[in-house]
Design an enzyme around this catalytic site. Structure first.
Site, short mmCIF file in Angstrom:
data_model
loop_
_atom_site.label_atom_id
_atom_site.label_comp_id
_atom_site.label_asym_id
_atom_site.label_seq_id
_atom_site.Cartn_x
_atom_site.Cartn_y
_atom_site.Cartn_z
N MET A 123 -50.32 1.33 -2.01
CA MET A 123 -50.84 -0.02 -1.82
C MET A 123 -52.36 -0.06 -1.91
O MET A 123 -52.93 -0.97 -2.54
CB MET A 123 -50.39 -0.56 -0.45
N LYS A 178 -58.30 -20.92 -15.71
CA LYS A 178 -57.27 -20.90 -14.68
C LYS A 178 -57.02 -19.47 -14.21
O LYS A 178 -57.48 -18.50 -14.84
CB LYS A 178 -55.98 -21.52 -15.20
N ARG A 215 -40.79 -26.61 -20.80
CA ARG A 215 -41.42 -26.17 -19.56
C ARG A 215 -42.00 -27.37 -18.82
O ARG A 215 -41.53 -27.74 -17.76
CB ARG A 215 -42.50 -25.13 -19.88
N TYR A 236 -46.17 9.37 -2.52
CA TYR A 236 -44.87 9.01 -1.98
C TYR A 236 -43.72 9.61 -2.79
O TYR A 236 -43.75 9.61 -4.03
CB TYR A 236 -44.71 7.49 -1.96
#
Length: 398
Positions: free
Chosen positions: A338, A37, A138, A290
């Site tokens: 990013m 998965k 769950r 940044y």
């Protein structure tokens, strides 16, 4: 086709070796379902799924119908377990692609029965696994032990009552999910096994014998502590035990809490790499990235990598993580962007544009693992690996 110099190498040899090592632990007491998965934990579901099936895996486990349909075309003979249920509009695809869904809600059965009737399938022609909630709270049908307060196991009996000779559904498996099998000195797993045994007693009392009883993961296999009792649980209703290893397939055995021998023999399957695309030198006092969170205290050589948090390089590694280049560690300088990451290569001689950089993997005498990165981020290796985005090219290597 040209691509950015950001890629992940997926080792066929290591994947198969890890799978065979887990098979050896299971044999002869149990069979394995290989969990692929979340894009095979970030490794690439099509390549990993096909390699595992070729190595002998009968079962593959995925999250949802969408994942299952993707891998079905590449693995036409595999049994595919859809581990997170079915939703409205998915039942027809379950039947078309011969998938085996995990169910626990009445509406799951309603959807599957209606789809089966639409296409005229006969009795007991749609296999499903029923999940039992033994403590995760769950997914799964909750089960109550005999000494507990409440209305007993009415909901479980009601669900099981849907599997009658005239139904198109067939109870092929019954399963549960342990919350902490890697915690060896904790009683949680023991309590969950007791609850699971109760669910199986109810199942047997209603005349149902699923082919598979599925419980346990990589930790269950490697620790071995619970294997005998799980086999006995499966044997008690005439079923075969099916274990579901995930992370260890990809070379990361669990970190156990409690007394366990040192684990060896599992090799990481994924190596994540990039290349230097730009170089510059900044003066003392100048900043990078940044918000100027990196400030040079000496003449500083910076190298630019064309990958950032959109690729899976977590922003939490800003001014904290490191990479390997020319066999040495180089720290991340400033905030991860990013699409780009800056590294400080001042102490690494001879850096050139095009040099290979390792984000996860080995270079020279040094290695960086998903565990190392997880420790820096305060998370788990599952998140590190699953966060490597689809835009990072996966390349299957020997």
């Amino acid at each position: 086709m040209t691509t950015r110099p950001v890629w992940a190498e997926i080792s066929k040899r290591n994947l198969i070796a890890n799978y065979r090592a887990l098979c050896a632990l299971a044999t002869p007491n149990a069979d394995l379902l290989a969990v692929v998965k979340a894009n095979a934990y970030g490794h690439g579901v099509l390549d990993c799924g096909t390699q595992l099936v070729e190595a002998g895996a009968e079962w593959l486990g995925v999250t949802c119908v969408e994942e299952a349909v993707e891998i079905r075309a590449a693995c036409p003979q595999a049994r595919i377990l859809v581990m997170s249920g079915v939703w409205r509009g998915e039942a027809d695809a379950v039947l078309k692609h011969t998938l085996t869904p995990v169910i626990w809600e009445q509406f799951h059965l309603d959807l599957l029965e209606a789809a089966a009737l639409r296409v005229g399938l006969g009795p007991q022609s749609v296999p499903v696994f029923l999940e039992i909630d033994t403590g995760m709270s769950r997914q799964g049908v909750r089960v109550t032990l005999p000494h507990s307060a409440g209305d007993g196991n009415a909901e479980l009996s009601k669900i099981l009552g849907r599997f009658h000779t005239g139904s198109p559904l067939r109870l092929e498996g019954i399963m549960t999910h342990f919350s902490a099998p890697e915690v060896l000195d904790d009683s949680a797993t023991d309590s969950q096994i007791e609850a699971f045994k109760e669910a199986l007693l109810v199942t047997r009392s209603l005349g149902l014998t699923p082919r598979w009883v599925s419980a346990g993961n990589s930790a269950t296999l490697i620790a071995g502590k619970d294997l005998p009792i799980l086999k006995a649980v499966a044997d008690s209703i005439g079923s075969r035990l099916l274990l579901r290893p995930g992370l260890a397939l990809y070379g990361y055995p669990p970190r156990f809490t409690g007394d366990v021998a040192e684990i060896s023999g599992y090799q990481p399957v994924l190596a994540w790499k990039s290349r230097v695309t730009s170089l510059r030198t900044i003066k003392p006092g100048e900043t990078a990235g940044y918000n100027s969170t990196f400030r040079a205290h000496r003449p500083t050589r910076l190298a630019l990598l064309p990958c950032g948090y959109a690729d899976g390089v977590s922003r939490l590694l800003s001014n904290r993580g490191s990479v390997l280049i020319r066999g040495q560690r180089a720290p991340i300088a400033g905030r991860v962007s990013m699409d780009q990451t800056i590294i400080d290569v001042t102490d690494v001689t001879g850096i050139e544009i095009g040099d290979e950089v390792v984000l996860i993997g080995t270079q020279g005498d040094h290695s960086i693992t998903a565990y190392d990165i997880a420790d820096q981020m305060g998370t788990i290796p599952y998140e590190v690996l699953c966060s490597i985005s689809h835009r990072v090219l996966r390349i299957l290597v020997d």
